[in-house]
Design an enzyme around this catalytic site. Structure first.
Site, PDB file in Angstrom:
ATOM      1  N   CYS A  20      -3.656   4.225 -18.534  1.00 50.96           N
ATOM      2  CA  CYS A  20      -4.739   5.012 -19.137  1.00 50.96           C
ATOM      3  C   CYS A  20      -6.001   4.164 -19.247  1.00 50.96           C
ATOM      4  O   CYS A  20      -6.677   4.149 -20.270  1.00 50.96           O
ATOM      5  CB  CYS A  20      -4.309   5.527 -20.516  1.00 50.96           C
ATOM      6  SG  CYS A  20      -5.330   6.893 -21.133  1.00 50.96           S
ATOM      7  N   GLU A 137      -3.989   8.755  -1.455  1.00 46.48           N
ATOM      8  CA  GLU A 137      -5.368   8.859  -0.973  1.00 46.48           C
ATOM      9  C   GLU A 137      -6.320   7.976  -1.757  1.00 46.48           C
ATOM     10  O   GLU A 137      -7.251   7.374  -1.201  1.00 46.48           O
ATOM     11  CB  GLU A 137      -5.837  10.311  -1.035  1.00 46.48           C
ATOM     12  CG  GLU A 137      -7.245  10.552  -0.516  1.00 46.48           C
ATOM     13  CD  GLU A 137      -7.385  10.311   0.977  1.00 46.48           C
ATOM     14  OE1 GLU A 137      -8.215   9.469   1.371  1.00 46.48           O
ATOM     15  OE2 GLU A 137      -6.662  10.951   1.746  1.00 46.48           O
ATOM     16  N   LYS A 213      -6.687  -2.777   1.680  1.00 46.64           N
ATOM     17  CA  LYS A 213      -7.114  -1.467   2.179  1.00 46.64           C
ATOM     18  C   LYS A 213      -7.100  -1.435   3.707  1.00 46.64           C
ATOM     19  O   LYS A 213      -6.744  -0.404   4.303  1.00 46.64           O
ATOM     20  CB  LYS A 213      -8.506  -1.148   1.635  1.00 46.64           C
ATOM     21  CG  LYS A 213      -8.530  -0.974   0.126  1.00 46.64           C
ATOM     22  CD  LYS A 213      -9.944  -0.895  -0.431  1.00 46.64           C
ATOM     23  CE  LYS A 213      -9.942  -0.744  -1.936  1.00 46.64           C
ATOM     24  NZ  LYS A 213     -11.303  -0.781  -2.528  1.00 46.64           N
ATOM     25  N   GLY A 319     -14.571   3.790  -9.437  1.00 40.75           N
ATOM     26  CA  GLY A 319     -14.994   4.477 -10.655  1.00 40.75           C
ATOM     27  C   GLY A 319     -13.965   5.480 -11.119  1.00 40.75           C
ATOM     28  O   GLY A 319     -13.138   5.958 -10.337  1.00 40.75           O
TER      29      GLY A 319
END
Length: 455
Positions: A20, A137, A213, A319
């Site tokens: 969280c 994703e 990535k 973000g």
């Protein structure tokens, strides 16, 4: 009975959230606030049944969720969910919790690039064994939909190259060095002040984040297992103001690029063999290239495929809300499979291409040399390139004033700055050329070396 009434009366799908933080908070909020729309899109309601956190007593009153949902017992939580969303990051306990969730029959949505790059094949195997989905994703480029287009939209095509800016922190730092003239340290401090960089920015500026990535992108694009430790990696800590200025003089800009490329190598027997080159490093790229204009902390991925040609994906790469957007897209996809039956795509590694060493990668170099300004120097330099089968594209020379305090034999000698840009060649040949140049008596210093891409 209306469709909405039917959705309401069906048993909801239970969603467990692991983590969280910035992303997890956005996922929880959007699950609650967009509950009706998500139910209409899925065909069943999505019920948040728990949020695993490290500290249950922390004030989270800003989230529109029942405080009773917060728990430190992540193991118990994942065994009573239909869908588990993992946004805690790192390898452990994330991997163990994901495996436990799958064994308990839950599909998994993850944003964990490090884990997917290290253990993707094993997790795919677990998902297949237990008949559940594994979607991720959000693990690459935040809100930008790039993995699904590569995996699904381009499934009938052959991807040749994926070239991307996949780390917002480094892009912000390099952009500020280019546009404001800031030094590396100053630009990093500004990125930290704005929340673009962590207090310890090592994972970003040393290229670890981008390498993970790149491994995921290459695995999907080329149907080949690529792990992060197979990715050649250089960070941006050695990029200087002089490098940025040199790029500007070529109408280029310096970017940290993730480069995944299918290449053909010629063996000693003359036969051609396909392979995959995967690397992360700073490089000069023309400002006219679509990636050359990517500013601030934005991400972009440029894909080249045989039939589709050139494709560009651009947007916010990090973000809370942007990443949560990608997470919830995956949640809807796996939830639909729960409602309608079936599963999503599993691992596709049928091609099993060899992952090439960096020396086999084809690239170009921009080399800056501090040389003595005397007859025969350029011929010596050109000979070094020729001996290593590297072709020169351009040469520029700037005279530097004589140095009265230079080394013995060089005092008072006029110097020159020699800039050489090569044609494409294997990186091993280019590196060998640089080593040979540094050994010439007329070369005072190899001032800088940077790869050139996209031209």
């Amino acid at each position: 009975m209306s469709e909405n009434q039917q959705v309401t009366q069906e048993a909801p799908l239970r969603v467990a959230l692991l983590g969280c933080g910035v992303v997890g908070s956005s996922v929880a909020r959007m699950l609650v606030e967009h509950g009706d729309d998500l139910a209409a899109r899925v065909g069943r309601r999505l019920e948040l049944v728990g949020i695993a956190v490290r500290r249950a007593g922390k004030d989270r009153s800003d989230l529109p969720v029942d405080p009773a949902l917060f728990t430190t017992d992540a193991e118990s939580l994942v065994t009573r969910a239909d869908i588990v969303v993992e946004v805690i990051g790192g390898i452990e306990p994330a991997r163990s919790l994901i495996e436990l969730a799958m064994k308990s029959g839950a599909s998994v949505v993850s944003a964990n690039k490090a884990l997917l790059a290290e253990a993707g094949p094993a997790l795919y195997a677990e998902a297949a064994e237990h008949g559940v989905d594994l979607y991720y994703e959000a693990a690459v480029a935040g809100a930008i939909p790039i993995l699904r287009p590569i995996r699904e939209s381009l499934a009938g095509d052959e991807v040749r190259k994926v070239l991307g800016i996949v780390n917002g922190t480094t892009n912000y730092v390099l952009d500020k060095m280019d546009t404001t003239g800031q030094g590396f340290a100053e630009a990093v401090e500004q990125a930290q002040a704005l929340g673009y960089a962590e207090a310890d920015p090592t994972a970003d500026v040393e290229g670890f984040d981008a390498a993970a990535k790149a491994a995921i992108l290459a695995s999907l694009a080329f149907h080949t297992r690529v792990s992060s430790d197979q990715v050649y990696r250089e960070g941006i800590t050695e990029v200087s103001a002089a490098d940025v200025q040199a790029a500007r003089e070529m109408d280029c800009v310096v970017k940290l690029l993730a480069i995944c490329e299918r290449t053909e190598t010629i063996g000693s027997d003359g036969r051609s063999t396909a392979g995959v080159s995967v690397r992360v490093h700073p490089a000069m790229i023309p400002r006219s290239h679509p990636l050359g204009g990517v500013r601030d902390a934005f991400n972009a991925v440029f894909v080249e495929a045989d039939a589709a040609g050139q494709l560009m994906f651009y947007g916010k790469g990090a973000g809370g809300d942007p990443t949560a957007s990608a997470v919830l897209g995956d949640v809807v996809a796996v939830a639909r499979h729960r409602v309608g039956g079936g599963r999503g795509h599993g691992e596709s590694a049928y091609a099993d291409l060899p992952v090439l060493e960096m020396g086999q990668a084809l690239t170009r170099y921009h080399i800056s040399l501090d040389v003595a300004d005397r007859p025969g120097v350029l011929a010596q330099v050109a000979t070094s390139f020729a001996e290593h089968a590297v072709s020169i594209e351009t040469v520029r020379q700037h005279i530097i004033a004589a140095d009265p305090d230079g080394p013995d034999g060089d005092a008072g000698e006029t110097r020159a700055n020699l800039i050489v840009v090569t044609h494409t060649a294997p990186d091993a040949a280019l590196s060998a050329t640089v080593r040979a140049l540094s050994g010439l008596d007329t070369v005072r210093e190899v001032v800088s070396v940077m790869r050139v891409e996209g031209a």
